[in-house]
Design an enzyme around this catalytic site. Structure first.
Site, mmCIF file in Angstrom:
data_model
loop_
_atom_site.group_PDB
_atom_site.id
_atom_site.type_symbol
_atom_site.label_atom_id
_atom_site.label_comp_id
_atom_site.label_asym_id
_atom_site.label_seq_id
_atom_site.Cartn_x
_atom_site.Cartn_y
_atom_site.Cartn_z
ATOM 1 N N HIS A 87 -20.539 8.517 -7.669
ATOM 2 C CA HIS A 87 -21.440 7.388 -7.916
ATOM 3 C C HIS A 87 -21.404 7.048 -9.394
ATOM 4 C CE1 HIS A 87 -24.826 4.643 -7.549
ATOM 5 N NE2 HIS A 87 -25.248 5.146 -8.697
ATOM 6 N N ASP A 166 -36.328 3.597 0.043
ATOM 7 C CA ASP A 166 -35.727 3.250 -1.247
ATOM 8 C C ASP A 166 -35.381 1.774 -1.305
ATOM 9 O OD1 ASP A 166 -34.304 3.706 -3.839
ATOM 10 O OD2 ASP A 166 -32.623 3.075 -2.605
ATOM 11 N N ARG A 173 -39.194 -2.782 -7.535
ATOM 12 C CA ARG A 173 -38.994 -2.452 -8.947
ATOM 13 C C ARG A 173 -38.290 -3.591 -9.681
ATOM 14 N NH1 ARG A 173 -35.260 2.077 -8.328
ATOM 15 N NH2 ARG A 173 -35.017 1.934 -10.586
ATOM 16 N N SER A 188 -33.890 7.092 -6.452
ATOM 17 C CA SER A 188 -33.258 6.013 -5.705
ATOM 18 C C SER A 188 -31.792 6.335 -5.425
ATOM 19 C CB SER A 188 -33.378 4.706 -6.495
ATOM 20 O OG SER A 188 -32.629 3.672 -5.886
ATOM 21 N N LYS A 192 -30.138 8.129 -1.495
ATOM 22 C CA LYS A 192 -29.062 7.543 -0.692
ATOM 23 C C LYS A 192 -27.848 8.477 -0.622
ATOM 24 C CE LYS A 192 -28.913 3.541 -2.956
ATOM 25 N NZ LYS A 192 -30.126 3.351 -3.771
#
Length: 429
Positions: A87, A166, A173, A188, A192
């Site tokens: 990620h 989320d 947000r 967050s 995931k």
């Protein structure tokens, strides 16, 4: 009607006062928000209280686990392969997922890369790949498992069932000024990623002008928080802190970045893109139990390219098709001779977005061919009149605002500031 065990306003007051919430309170809050009992204004107040006062490690862990529990969890246990994911916190010209996933998969490791779309100045991996004729981002879980078994790498859209809490909180947000909050960012991302069921995870956490968290210290804190969350959840997790002061590579924009990724898979490409791809590949392979694997060899001998072609074809794409090209180009030339001294990543990302490569709202379309080609990077010698960058768009009316965003974003001088290595630090659990 069942009586709720907690009062939402009490929990908001607790965080507003800088105190901690219990595991049970956090579990209830996330569940009640997911089912609509806790309303958006209340969750917005809670998010602002967290933004101002933070959370301790146990609270962040509880928030992450509660968001995972709000939806389904995937499992890759039936594959019989080690799974490892990557990620990135996003940046300008960050196309690393494209060459990285097939490169790592060429070693027999499964790479389930559930990715997203771009918003604002950071490009989305799915938007880039959708510039390939025929390629489909959305595939069923069954198809994903089949491709992982046969090819080893999948880059696709995440299903709506993963961490739905989320998804609601993220949207909130975005409109309440609480995006840049480390506990909320970390929970967050990691909710995931953990829900996706990967066995190992490498985080590419950017710092610098074009990064989500510009300061090195904040990026490091975010990386450490996410590594702790992954470790606590039983996922082998590490993070690389990487430089996003200048754009990554020589292209910004969807089809342009696909073209550059293919150059890397062919054994070429810009040095910084190759260096980061190899660093992340080595880290992923290390966590997958292959510390002696040589990813550079897989780029050189064509294994990674073979896997790329099979990966693209498995989702309906034609890996041999011509990529889209924007209808209009505008070349910016050097006003004087010297050395390209500075090149600020964020304005270049904004310029590419204004050219049509990104979107202001989630529902906006993107132009596949829009973006910027860079013909020079800091430290390069340039001569007066030499092309510095080429702007691409289908709509020439976009050039003016894109050029405005580049004003003051670069300079020519006698020398450039020395740059450190693209990977500054590794953080592991």
């Amino acid at each position: 009607m069942a009586v709720e065990p907690f009062d939402t306003v009490d929990l908001i007051r607790t965080k507003r006062s800088g105190d901690t919430l219990s595991t049970a309170e956090i579990d209830w809050l996330v569940d009640a928000y997911t089912r609509g009992y806790v309303e958006d204004p209340q969750m917005a107040a809670f998010a602002m209280a967290v933004f101002l006062n933070g959370m301790d490690r146990r609270e962040v862990k509880d928030l992450t686990l509660a968001m995972i529990a709000s939806g389904e969890r995937m499992s890759f246990g039936s594959l019989g392969k080690t799974t490892v994911d990557k990620h990135s916190t996003g940046g300008v010209g960050d196309k690393i997922t494209l060459p990285l996933a097939p490169l790592v998969a060429s070693f027999g490791v499964a790479v389930p890369q559930l990715s997203g779309r771009g918003l604002g100045h950071t490009g989305g991996t799915l938007d880039k790949l959708e510039s390939i004729p025929g390629w489909q981002a959305s595939i069923s879980n069954e198809r994903m498992m089949s491709v992982l078994q046969d090819v080893g790498a999948v880059i696709c859209a995440a299903g709506s069932g993963l961490a739905p809490a989320d998804k609601k909180l993220y949207a909130l947000r975005d409109i309440t000024g609480t995006v840049e909050c480390i506990p909320l960012i970390a929970s967050s991302i990691m909710s995931k990623k953990i829900a996706e069921g990967t066995g190992a995870l490498v985080l590419d956490v950017k710092f610098g002008s074009g990064a989500f968290m510009p300061s090195y210290e904040a990026s490091r804190e975010l990386a450490q928080t996410m590594v702790d969350l992954g470790t606590d959840a039983g996922v082998a997790t590490s993070a690389l802190l990487t430089d996003m002061e200048v754009p990554l590579g020589l292209t910004i924009g969807n089809a342009l970045e696909v073209r550059e990724s293919i150059e890397v898979l062919e054994g070429g490409g810009p040095a910084d893109v190759v260096a980061l791809t190899l660093s992340l590949a080595s880290e992923m392979l290390r966590l997958a139990g292959l510390p002696d694997a040589d990813p550079a060899a897989a780029l050189a001998d064509g294994r990674a390219m073979d896997t790329w072609r099979r990966m693209i074809a498995a989702q309906g794409g034609d890996p041999s098709a011509d990529l889209p090209v924007a209808r209009e180009q505008h070349v910016v030339t050097a006003p004087a001779s010297g050395v390209l001294a500075t090149q600020d990543a964020l304005p270049f990302g904004i310029a590419a977005w204004r050219l049509g490569a990104g979107r202001a709202r989630a529902q906006d379309p993107v132009q596949a061919g829009a973006g910027i080609e860079l013909h020079a990077k800091p430290g390069d010698t340039v001569t007066e009149g030499q092309p510095l960058w080429t702007l691409h768009t289908d709509e020439p009316s976009r050039f003016e605002r894109a050029l405005e965003s580049l004003e003051g974003a670069w300079s020519i001088g006698s020398a450039a500031e020395p740059r450190g290595p693209i990977v500054r630090e590794r953080i592991q659990g």
